[in-house]
Design a protein around this motif. Sequence first.
Motif, PDB file in Angstrom:
ATOM      1  N   PRO A  57     116.171  30.648  38.306  1.00 11.77           N
ATOM      2  CA  PRO A  57     117.453  30.329  37.660  1.00 11.77           C
ATOM      3  C   PRO A  57     117.441  30.711  36.186  1.00 11.77           C
ATOM      4  CG  PRO A  57     116.629  28.459  38.920  1.00 11.77           C
ATOM      5  CD  PRO A  57     115.550  29.492  38.919  1.00 11.77           C
ATOM      6  N   GLY A  58     118.561  31.183  35.721  1.00 10.84           N
ATOM      7  CA  GLY A  58     118.687  31.561  34.321  1.00 10.84           C
ATOM      8  C   GLY A  58     119.994  32.292  34.095  1.00 10.84           C
ATOM      9  N   PRO A  59     120.262  32.678  32.856  1.00 13.59           N
ATOM     10  CA  PRO A  59     121.548  33.294  32.538  1.00 13.59           C
ATOM     11  C   PRO A  59     121.757  34.666  33.194  1.00 13.59           C
ATOM     12  CG  PRO A  59     120.123  33.271  30.601  1.00 13.59           C
ATOM     13  CD  PRO A  59     119.426  32.488  31.673  1.00 13.59           C
ATOM     14  N   ALA A  63     122.762  38.801  38.000  1.00 12.61           N
ATOM     15  CA  ALA A  63     122.576  40.255  37.938  1.00 12.61           C
ATOM     16  C   ALA A  63     121.365  40.691  38.744  1.00 12.61           C
ATOM     17  CB  ALA A  63     122.435  40.706  36.487  1.00 12.61           C
ATOM     18  N   ARG A  64     120.369  39.829  38.895  1.00  8.97           N
ATOM     19  CA  ARG A  64     119.161  40.179  39.626  1.00  8.97           C
ATOM     20  C   ARG A  64     119.238  39.814  41.104  1.00  8.97           C
ATOM     21  NH1 ARG A  64     114.777  37.032  37.313  1.00  8.97           N
ATOM     22  NH2 ARG A  64     116.360  35.696  36.450  1.00  8.97           N
ATOM     23  N   THR A  65     120.331  39.220  41.545  1.00  9.92           N
ATOM     24  CA  THR A  65     120.434  38.767  42.920  1.00  9.92           C
ATOM     25  C   THR A  65     120.410  39.944  43.899  1.00  9.92           C
ATOM     26  OG1 THR A  65     121.703  36.875  42.194  1.00  9.92           O
ATOM     27  CG2 THR A  65     121.811  37.418  44.516  1.00  9.92           C
TER      28      THR A  65
END
Length: 69
Positions: A57-59, A63-65
């Motif tokens: 989890p993070g900001p 985008a990395r999903t």
Amino acid sequence: MTIKVLRGNPTPEELAAALAVVRARAAAVAAEPSGADRPGDAWSDPARVAAHRLPQPGPTTWARTYWPS
């Protein structure tokens, strides 16, 4: 079954070795359990898809999903 040499000039020993490999593979396939008794194939295993590490989890998680890291 017919085995045909397409290229080269194998010796009788080379032909015997190739035939031994083919016969051993045929025996292994014949010894496998039938379709209902056989364990699932690795390609159809759902755990194969979930085996990869999920993004933390993070900001920038969104985008990395969909992109491999």
